[in-house]
Scaffold this motif. Structure first.
Motif, PDB file in Angstrom:
ATOM      1  N   THR A  22       0.841  -1.218   0.000  1.00  0.00           N
ATOM      2  CA  THR A  22       0.000   0.000   0.000  1.00  0.00           C
ATOM      3  C   THR A  22       0.870   1.260   0.000  1.00  0.00           C
ATOM      4  OG1 THR A  22      -0.065   0.285   2.403  1.00  0.00           O
ATOM      5  CG2 THR A  22      -1.678  -1.220   1.458  1.00  0.00           C
ATOM      6  N   VAL A  23       2.141   1.133   0.398  1.00  0.00           N
ATOM      7  CA  VAL A  23       2.978   2.329   0.604  1.00  0.00           C
ATOM      8  C   VAL A  23       3.515   2.842  -0.719  1.00  0.00           C
ATOM      9  CG1 VAL A  23       5.072   3.197   1.734  1.00  0.00           C
ATOM     10  CG2 VAL A  23       3.574   1.572   2.938  1.00  0.00           C
ATOM     11  N   ARG A  73      -5.970   3.767   2.139  1.00  0.00           N
ATOM     12  CA  ARG A  73      -5.820   4.808   1.107  1.00  0.00           C
ATOM     13  C   ARG A  73      -7.156   5.238   0.525  1.00  0.00           C
ATOM     14  NH1 ARG A  73      -0.729   3.464  -2.687  1.00  0.00           N
ATOM     15  NH2 ARG A  73      -1.837   5.001  -3.921  1.00  0.00           N
ATOM     16  N   LEU A  84       2.133   1.895   9.440  1.00  0.00           N
ATOM     17  CA  LEU A  84       1.409   2.677   8.418  1.00  0.00           C
ATOM     18  C   LEU A  84       1.365   4.157   8.792  1.00  0.00           C
ATOM     19  CD1 LEU A  84      -1.464   0.159   7.576  1.00  0.00           C
ATOM     20  CD2 LEU A  84       0.351   0.928   6.017  1.00  0.00           C
ATOM     21  N   ASN A  85       1.233   4.471  10.076  1.00  0.00           N
ATOM     22  CA  ASN A  85       1.247   5.893  10.481  1.00  0.00           C
ATOM     23  C   ASN A  85       2.628   6.512  10.258  1.00  0.00           C
ATOM     24  OD1 ASN A  85      -1.474   6.000  11.126  1.00  0.00           O
ATOM     25  ND2 ASN A  85      -1.154   5.540  13.304  1.00  0.00           N
ATOM     26  N   CYS A 135       4.261   5.828   7.808  1.00  0.00           N
ATOM     27  CA  CYS A 135       4.257   6.044   6.339  1.00  0.00           C
ATOM     28  C   CYS A 135       3.266   7.137   5.932  1.00  0.00           C
ATOM     29  CB  CYS A 135       3.890   4.743   5.630  1.00  0.00           C
ATOM     30  SG  CYS A 135       5.093   3.427   5.826  1.00  0.00           S
ATOM     31  N   GLY A 136       2.695   7.830   6.926  1.00  0.00           N
ATOM     32  CA  GLY A 136       1.808   8.941   6.591  1.00  0.00           C
ATOM     33  C   GLY A 136       0.325   8.618   6.680  1.00  0.00           C
ATOM     34  N   ALA A 137       0.018   7.417   7.155  1.00  0.00           N
ATOM     35  CA  ALA A 137      -1.406   7.067   7.314  1.00  0.00           C
ATOM     36  C   ALA A 137      -1.967   7.779   8.535  1.00  0.00           C
ATOM     37  CB  ALA A 137      -1.557   5.551   7.472  1.00  0.00           C
ATOM     38  N   GLN A 184      -5.658   8.058   3.156  1.00  0.00           N
ATOM     39  CA  GLN A 184      -4.722   9.035   2.563  1.00  0.00           C
ATOM     40  C   GLN A 184      -4.471   8.655   1.098  1.00  0.00           C
ATOM     41  OE1 GLN A 184      -3.630  11.607   4.686  1.00  0.00           O
ATOM     42  NE2 GLN A 184      -5.119  10.588   6.021  1.00  0.00           N
ATOM     43  N   GLN A 205      -1.918   9.203  -0.788  1.00  0.00           N
ATOM     44  CA  GLN A 205      -0.574   8.666  -0.992  1.00  0.00           C
ATOM     45  C   GLN A 205       0.080   8.363   0.352  1.00  0.00           C
ATOM     46  OE1 GLN A 205       1.374   7.582  -3.292  1.00  0.00           O
ATOM     47  NE2 GLN A 205      -0.077   7.972  -4.975  1.00  0.00           N
ATOM     48  N   LEU A 206       0.901   7.367   0.412  1.00  0.00           N
ATOM     49  CA  LEU A 206       1.735   7.113   1.590  1.00  0.00           C
ATOM     50  C   LEU A 206       3.190   7.210   1.154  1.00  0.00           C
ATOM     51  CD1 LEU A 206      -0.246   4.070   3.073  1.00  0.00           C
ATOM     52  CD2 LEU A 206      -0.363   6.462   3.801  1.00  0.00           C
ATOM     53  N   HIS A 207       4.104   7.221   2.092  1.00  0.00           N
ATOM     54  CA  HIS A 207       5.539   7.292   1.741  1.00  0.00           C
ATOM     55  C   HIS A 207       6.314   6.267   2.574  1.00  0.00           C
ATOM     56  CE1 HIS A 207       6.137   9.210   5.642  1.00  0.00           C
ATOM     57  NE2 HIS A 207       5.118   9.995   5.342  1.00  0.00           N
TER      58      HIS A 207
END
Ligand code: EPZ
Length: 424
Positions: free
Chosen positions: A34-35, A177, A200-201, A203-205, A220, A222-224
């Motif tokens: 997912t990232v 996402r 996941l958080n 990664c920006g979730a 979100q 997009q994630l990173h």
């Protein structure tokens, strides 16, 4: 092919370092789909479920680079397929996380139905319920989970009919996402779900409530990527706690999170086992008096883990008196009992409850691992039994225990892997 041979009874001594948690590692590894970026994951245990997960990601087109024995870089930007073949996916349970992750990123997936330990029926109806609530059409067709959300996945309110670890994880992956707020009620609360949410958080979730029975996911676009370290394995720690308790030894268990072990330290304390807890260590003290029989009931976390059922039965066989294990999670978790009976255990099973007449010394025998934790229980039984116990089908054990033979040998157990000559 190999088997494990143990010469018992053992008196263990020294300290053991717990590896990363299998069930957190497989969830985080598939979550990298997912990232859609480069992630570095550390404290991965060297077990076949992790190695197969990495292989499945590579087969999907991800770039996997080994940085150390426990650390890998995974770049999922290069994923070219949404398919996981049943021949591979069927070798483990957690492969079905590919479904939630691919639905989240691509809106489509075709994933072979999972395998994993056989405890009777292990349906995935709650996973499907979550995917459909988020807009996917799901078919189980020719051994595959074939799902697609033609208008994309959307936020939803999901209420699980039963507490399911895998269902909760797959719902988080499918929602992470999506536009909007997904709420999961009656969610599982296991530490590995918190570990997944933390990853996941990072990664920006935007996931809140993991570890409680209500989890909220604000999707979100997009994630990173990120660098993340997997939590220690509470079931491996519990297995070594039982190894010390059953053999009457004193050992130091390092690299643990005491909070995760509370149901196990509490139950073992009821038998009379004493512990000394540090920030990241647990000393299992040498017993000075006979242990007391107890009753155990397996429950979703924070209750007593079903994954400790077989190991605990070995300890209860060593305690004079009548003990019971009430298994409430899986309807056929007692497949290990016949193997213990071969070693002289007196255990009756009735309506999901094992009644154990303890205090009769176990005798060495040739036994087999019938599943992952049953295999661990056979190792523990070999440690306490008089004589040489041999354990076949140890591939089950290798699915979830990193270097169990080496770790026990370093604790002075007389244990080794032996090649089985091919009988031609
Ligand atoms: C996970 O299995 C673990 N596996 C298992 O660990 C563990 O025993 C189990 O959780 C319970 O803690 C992994 O994490 C890879 P569930 P999972 O969904 O997710 C029913 C080990 O030894 N159910 O929480 O498959 C199900 O039949 C392994 O490391 C449905 O009815 O377990 C069971 O009775 C073995 N419908 C109960 O829920 C569903 O859609 C709990 O199963 C899903 C589950």
């Amino acid at each position: 092919m190999e088997k494990i041979v143990i010469s018992g009874p053992s008196n263990l001594f020294g300290s053991v370092k717990i590896s990363g948690m299998k069930n957190a590692a497989v969830a985080v590894l598939f979550a990298t789909i997912t990232v859609n970026d480069e992630c570095i994951i550390d404290n991965l245990p060297d077990i076949s479920d992790v190695n197969l997960s990495l292989k499945l990601l590579e087969n999907m087109g991800a770039i996997v680079v080994k940085l150390s024995d426990t650390k890998y870089k995974i770049d999922t930007r290069t994923i070219t397929t949404i398919t996981a073949p049943v021949e591979e996916a069927g070798k483990m349970r957690a492969s079905y996380y590919i479904a939630g992750a691919c639905l989240s990123r691509f809106g489509v997936c075709k994933v072979g139905l999972p395998g994993g330990c056989d405890f009777g029926s292990r349906p995935i109806d709650q996973h499907i319920k979550a995917f459909e609530a988020m807009g996917a059409k799901v078919r189980i067709d020719e051994g595959y989970i074939d799902a697609s959300a033609v208008n994309g996945m959307r936020a939803a309110n999901i209420y699980f009919d039963c507490v399911t670890v895998g269902g909760t994880i797959n719902a988080i992956l499918a929602a992470v996402r999506n536009d909007g707020l997904t709420i999961i009620d009656n969610a599982a609360r296991e530490p590995h779900i918190v570990d997944l949410a933390n990853f996941l958080n990072f990664c920006g979730a935007d996931i809140t409530g993991a570890g409680t029975d209500t989890i909220k996911i604000k999707g979100q676009k997009q994630l990173h990527g990120c660098e993340y370290t997997i939590i220690p394995d509470m079931i491996e720690a519990g297995t070594f706690m039982i190894a010390a308790a059953a053999t009457g030894s004193e050992i130091m268990i390092e690299n643990i999170i005491p909070k995760h072990l509370e149901s196990m330290t509490s139950k073992l304390s009821e038998t009379g086992i004493r512990f000394e807890e540090g920030d990241e260590t647990l000393l299992v003290c040498k017993r000075t008096e006979p242990l007391r029989p107890v009753n155990v009931k397996t429950l979703p976390y924070p209750g007593f883990p079903t994954d400790m059922n077989p190991q605990t039965a070995v300890l209860l066989c060593c305690i004079n008196g009548i003990s019971r294990i009430n298994e409430t999670i899986f309807n056929d978790r007692f497949r290990y009992v016949n193997e213990l009976r071969r070693m002289g255990a007196i255990i009756d099973i009735d309506n999901g409850i094992a009644t154990i007449k303890g205090g009769i010394p176990l005798k060495a025998a040739s036994v087999r691992a019938v599943d992952l934790r049953a295999g661990a229980a056979m190792v523990l039984a070999g440690l306490v039994a008089e004589g040489n116990t041999s354990i076949d089908d140890i591939f089950y054990i290798e699915r979830g225990y990193d270097s169990i033979v080496e770790k026990l040998a370093s604790l002075k157990a007389i244990i080794k892997r032996v090649k089985i000559q091919d009988i031609t």
